[in-house]
Every structure is written in C-alpha cells, then in structure tokens.
Design a protein around this motif. Structure first.
Motif, short mmCIF file in Angstrom:
data_model
loop_
_atom_site.label_atom_id
_atom_site.label_comp_id
_atom_site.label_asym_id
_atom_site.label_seq_id
_atom_site.Cartn_x
_atom_site.Cartn_y
_atom_site.Cartn_z
N LYS A 242 0.83 -1.21 0.00
CA LYS A 242 0.00 0.00 0.00
C LYS A 242 0.87 1.26 0.00
N ALA A 243 1.98 1.21 0.75
CA ALA A 243 2.87 2.37 0.81
C ALA A 243 3.48 2.66 -0.56
N ILE A 244 3.86 1.61 -1.28
CA ILE A 244 4.42 1.80 -2.63
C ILE A 244 3.39 2.46 -3.53
N LYS A 245 2.17 1.97 -3.47
CA LYS A 245 1.10 2.53 -4.29
C LYS A 245 0.85 4.00 -3.94
N ASP A 246 0.79 4.31 -2.65
CA ASP A 246 0.51 5.68 -2.23
C ASP A 246 1.69 6.60 -2.51
N ALA A 247 2.91 6.06 -2.45
CA ALA A 247 4.09 6.87 -2.78
C ALA A 247 4.05 7.29 -4.24
N ARG A 248 3.60 6.40 -5.11
CA ARG A 248 3.47 6.75 -6.53
C ARG A 248 2.40 7.83 -6.72
N PHE A 249 1.32 7.71 -5.99
CA PHE A 249 0.24 8.70 -6.08
C PHE A 249 0.76 10.07 -5.65
N VAL A 250 1.43 10.12 -4.50
CA VAL A 250 1.95 11.40 -4.00
C VAL A 250 2.95 11.98 -4.98
N SER A 251 3.82 11.12 -5.50
CA SER A 251 4.84 11.58 -6.44
C SER A 251 4.20 12.22 -7.68
N GLU A 252 3.18 11.57 -8.22
CA GLU A 252 2.51 12.11 -9.41
C GLU A 252 1.85 13.46 -9.12
N LYS A 253 1.22 13.58 -7.96
CA LYS A 253 0.57 14.84 -7.60
C LYS A 253 1.60 15.95 -7.39
N LEU A 254 2.71 15.60 -6.74
CA LEU A 254 3.75 16.60 -6.53
C LEU A 254 4.38 17.04 -7.85
N VAL A 255 4.54 16.10 -8.77
CA VAL A 255 5.05 16.45 -10.10
C VAL A 255 4.13 17.47 -10.76
N SER A 256 2.83 17.25 -10.62
CA SER A 256 1.86 18.18 -11.20
C SER A 256 1.98 19.57 -10.57
N ILE A 257 2.14 19.61 -9.25
CA ILE A 257 2.29 20.88 -8.54
C ILE A 257 3.58 21.58 -8.95
N VAL A 258 4.67 20.82 -9.05
CA VAL A 258 5.96 21.40 -9.42
C VAL A 258 5.91 21.94 -10.85
N LYS A 259 5.23 21.22 -11.74
CA LYS A 259 5.10 21.70 -13.12
C LYS A 259 4.40 23.06 -13.16
N GLU A 260 3.34 23.18 -12.37
CA GLU A 260 2.62 24.45 -12.31
C GLU A 260 3.52 25.56 -11.79
N ARG A 261 4.30 25.24 -10.75
CA ARG A 261 5.20 26.24 -10.18
C ARG A 261 6.28 26.64 -11.19
N LYS A 262 6.81 25.67 -11.92
CA LYS A 262 7.85 25.96 -12.90
C LYS A 262 7.32 26.88 -13.99
N ALA A 263 6.09 26.62 -14.42
CA ALA A 263 5.49 27.47 -15.46
C ALA A 263 5.31 28.89 -14.96
N MET A 264 4.92 29.04 -13.69
CA MET A 264 4.75 30.38 -13.11
C MET A 264 6.09 31.10 -13.01
N LEU A 265 7.13 30.38 -12.57
CA LEU A 265 8.44 31.00 -12.41
C LEU A 265 9.02 31.45 -13.75
N GLU A 266 8.74 30.68 -14.79
CA GLU A 266 9.27 31.02 -16.12
C GLU A 266 8.65 32.30 -16.66
N LYS A 267 7.47 32.65 -16.17
CA LYS A 267 6.80 33.86 -16.62
C LYS A 267 7.29 35.10 -15.88
N GLU A 268 7.94 34.89 -14.72
CA GLU A 268 8.40 36.01 -13.92
C GLU A 268 9.76 36.51 -14.41
N GLU A 269 9.91 37.83 -14.45
CA GLU A 269 11.17 38.41 -14.91
C GLU A 269 12.28 38.20 -13.88
N ASN A 270 11.98 38.40 -12.61
CA ASN A 270 12.94 38.18 -11.53
C ASN A 270 12.29 37.31 -10.46
N PRO A 271 12.23 36.00 -10.71
CA PRO A 271 11.54 35.10 -9.78
C PRO A 271 12.22 35.04 -8.41
#
Length: 493
Positions: A242-271
């Motif tokens: 169960k831990a392996i399964k949930d670790a994959r779930f958390v990892s995928e969600k965090l990847v999604s959050i990090v992608k959103e953050r990266k896109a925001m930072l790329e739009k900022e002139e002085n992040p």
C-alpha cells in the motif's frame, strides 16, 4: 463519543506482538531479495566483538521486540555490557552491522560524514522514494550535499524566525477547527498533531496553498510513513504494498504541482524563492544543471515526510507528559500566560516571544531525550577505517542510535525520571543529547521544528488543560497504541 482510528495490520487482524512475530517469520522467506547479508573479506581482522545471531535474520527479531515495547535502549545496553561500550557487531535487517555507541562514537560519526561514512538506507526505502532503481541510496545521499545546503539556506535562522506569525495563525485555526471542545473536548492527539505538522509543511516548505491538496495528501503521506517502518514484503494486502502505491500517487501529484510552479516562475522576470519547491527549480546542481520536475518532486516528498513524522511525534509526547505531570504543566502554563498577558487582542506571536519560552523548550528537550522522534540511523563505510582500536572495513554497514546516550546514567543521572532542569545552564555534555543528529547531518530543520512545536504548545496550553482518556495507553512501535486520546477542558475565566 470518541472514535479511535483503526490500527493497520498486515495480512491478518492480530495483536501487535503476534503480528510482529508472524511478519518476522514470513520475512525469512523474502529477506535476501531486499537485504543481502554483508560479507567481510577478512572476518577475523580485528573486527569489533559481538555476534550476528541467527542465519539470515540475525538479531532483527530481538531488536524489533525491544522496539515494539519502546525499550531499544535495553537492546543496546545489554550488548555494550557484554561486548564493548563503544562499538559492537550485530546483524539487523539482513546486514551485518557495527553498532556505534556513546558520545565519542557520535562525535566520530558526525565529524566524518562523507569522509569515512555516508548515510545509507535499505533498498526497500529506495523502492518508496527513488525512481531510478540503479542508483543506490548511499550514492544519492553522498551527492545530495548541495540539496542539504539549499535546505539550510531556506531554513536559515532569520528566515525561519519570520515564519513565527504564520505558524501561530495556522496553529490557532487548527486548534479552533480540530481541538475545540464542542464535541466533548475529545481528541486523538497523534492524528491531530500529524495534520497540524503536515499542513504547515505543505504551506511553508512546499508552497501548497490549495486546501484540496492538504486533505488529499495527508492520508497518503501517513501510508508511506507506515511503509517505511513495516516489514518490506511487496505482496497484496501488506502495508508495504500500500505504501508503494501511495508513494506513486503522491509523487505524481507533486510532479503536477511542481510543473505548475515551474510554469509560473518562467513567466516572472525576476523570480523569487518563497519556498523549497521554487528553490530547487531555480538553483542549479553541482554540475550547473537545473533539476528536473521529477527530481524536485522526489526531494520535496522526502523532506515533507521527514518533518511530518518527527515533529508530530515530539508534539504527541509533550502533550502526553504535560497530562501525566501536573507540576510540569503548571510551570509551562505560567510561562505561557506571562507572554499572553503582554500581547494585544489578536496579536500574533513574534520571534522574541519564542525566545521567552525557555522552560517550555526544556520540557520538549526532555521529551526528546526519553522518546527521540527518530530511533535509529544507518551509515555505510566509504573506506577502511579504525575506531576504538577496531577495524571497520569498506562498505560495512554502521548503525547508531540516540538511545546509546540519552538514557545512559553516566550522562543523565536517574535517566527514567522526567526532569527538564537537566537542560538548564550549559545543559548536557557534548554529543550526549543528539535528537537532531550532528555535524554535516545535523537536521537543517531544527529551528523550524522548535518554533513549530513551541507555537502549538503555547496556543494549546493558553486555552486548555487536559487528561488522558486511557491512563495506561501502551507504546507500540514508538507511538501510543490508541493515538493518545485526551479530554480537553478550557481554563476557567
């Protein structure tokens, strides 16, 4: 009516001890696939004394039996008396290990991190955290110096001190929502404490502001944590699967959050770098390359889990001891009210207020002496070296525990007595009180955890006193068996 959270059992509904024995015996079948036993090239070349116990399982069963009772210090003290007070040979989790003990050993290991030894974890932990199975946990840690330095920069004292007001606001909201005595004032402390520490980690470390993510992640993170301390058998129905399964779930969600953050930072002139996610994305590694989204998500996951469990455990045991020791509670209450009386209506805590909570922090330190949030740590020898006249071969597994000094009467007289005054003045001798590790591996979140705990205790003590609902709640695998249910009562006005 109080509802207890169910206790997760592997495979069958057994008593904790029966489940432990069953899982340990089952582990014999699978042990080598996870933990191949180490072999020394020269087994008689002046190695530390000791024994490796039974074939394959070593002394793991004995250690887990002590661990199940919260008596790891007895496992260590028995072997120190029989073999050597500074280092002895044993076999745990499928590996022959040299168990280092005492302040001299602590100093030696802390001083030689990434020189003679490096942090190491069993392969089962890699399965939960690291996406590349070809990379060992040791090499990951050795190469993570820049990562730790980044955490240390983000959590440097002046930055963490600025978190005080935010922590105070979150603590007040959390107590009002989950601890207020509208339903009889009954709370399961361990579960509530985990939610508080996790919510703060989401907000301050990962920059996750959306409440949806907080609710979604909490149970999954708890599952991954349970997998880290379970028998590492990857079969349907087990905690580890169960831990392996949930670790994959958390990892995928965090990847999604990090992608959103990266896109925001790329739009900022002085992040800017308001949190660790931004820090990892904006800071190049030791080769001048920027980290991938996946690597950033992986590191944030490990950091959040580390802070989530240890701080919530320290909070739980502090609340437990304040319930059991009324005279200690009264001393903390007096200190809290002196600060509260000087605050204006609705005024948030400041860094100077935290500095005034000296007695309360002494109480927390005594809690961590008797019940260290972390129990054991593993390292691997990077080269041959000697300690206390004994040879430690390259690639040997090294183990050390906070218990080797925390309950040693040579450094803490009458060690089972709860006595916060031990930390007055200069406090304990160097390298005897080490709940946050030391040297290069000193926990970079130490100050963050200190403020987080003190802010919460301040707000809870200011509003309530409490009593345990299960006077003799057993300690099972370092936590109260029923999660420490308490009944809160507001102070009379």
């Amino acid at each position: 009516m109080l509802h207890y959270s169910s206790i997760d059992m592997d495979l069958f509904s057994l008593s904790p001890l029966a489940a432990l024995l069953f899982c340990t015996s089952l582990t014999l079948i699978f042990l080598f696939s996870f933990f191949p036993l180490s072999k020394h090239k020269s087994p008689n070349a002046n190695l530390p004394p000791g024994k490796v116990g039974y074939p394959m399982i070593g002394e793991t069963l004995q250690y887990l039996l002590f661990f199940q009772k919260g008596q790891q210090d007895k496992f260590i003290s028995e072997r120190r008396t029989k073999y050597s007070s500074d280092v002895f040979l044993t076999s745990l989790f499928g590996h022959e290990m040299f168990f280092f003990c005492g302040p001299a050993a602590n100093k030696f290991l802390f001083s030689n991190e990434n020189k003679l030894v490096a942090s190491w974890w069993p392969k089962a932990i890699d399965k939960l955290f690291y996406s590349d199975p070809s990379v060992s946990s040791t090499s990951i840690v050795v190469k993570s110096k820049l990562s730790r330095e980044l955490i240390a920069v983000f959590l440097k004292p002046n930055t963490v001190q600025s978190f005080t007001a935010t922590m105070d606001r979150v603590a007040r909201e959390h107590i009002e929502k989950y601890w207020e005595p509208e339903a009889g004032g009954e709370v399961v402390v361990y579960e509530a404490a985990k939610k508080y520490t996790f919510d703060l980690a989401c907000k301050l470390l990962a920059g996750i502001e959306n409440p949806e993510h907080w609710t979604e992640f909490h149970d999954k993170f708890a599952s991954v944590l349970a997998g880290m301390t379970s028998v590492p058998i990857d079969l349907p129905g087990t905690t580890f699967r169960k831990a392996i399964k949930d670790a994959r779930f958390v990892s995928e969600k965090l990847v999604s959050i990090v992608k959103e953050r990266k896109a925001m930072l790329e739009k900022e002139e002085n992040p800017t770098i308001p949190d660790l996610v931004s820090g990892y994305l904006l800071t190049p590694d030791e080769n001048g390359k920027f980290r991938t989204v996946e690597d950033t998500a992986e590191k944030i996951m490990g950091i959040m889990i580390g802070g989530f469990e240890t701080t919530s455990m320290a909070l739980t045991y502090t609340i437990k001891n304040l319930a059991e020791l009324p005279h200690i509670y009264q001393e903390v209450y007096k200190e809290v009210m002196e600060i509260a009386k000087a605050k204006g209506p609705g005024e948030l805590l400041s860094w100077s207020d935290i500095q005034k909570m000296r007695n309360t922090w002494n109480v927390v330190c005594e809690v961590m002496r008797l019940a260290p949030p972390a129990q054991i740590a593993f390292k691997e020898a990077l080269t041959d070296f000697t300690f206390d006249g004994y040879r430690i071969p390259k690639e040997s597994k090294v183990c050390w525990s906070f218990h080797s000094t925390h309950k040693d009467p040579a450094y803490f007289p009458n060690p089972e007595k709860f006595d916060p005054n031990r930390f007055e003045g200069n406090g304990p001798a160097p390298y005897t009180f080490v709940p946050f590790g030391g040297g290069q591996r000193m926990c970079p979140g130490k100050e963050y955890a200190r403020i987080e705990i003190l802010v919460f205790i301040y707000n809870l003590v200011k509003k309530f006193h409490w009593k345990k609902l299960i006077p003799n709640d057993k300690i099972i695998f370092k936590s109260p068996e029923r999660g420490l249910p308490i009944c809160l009562k507001p102070h009379e006005t």
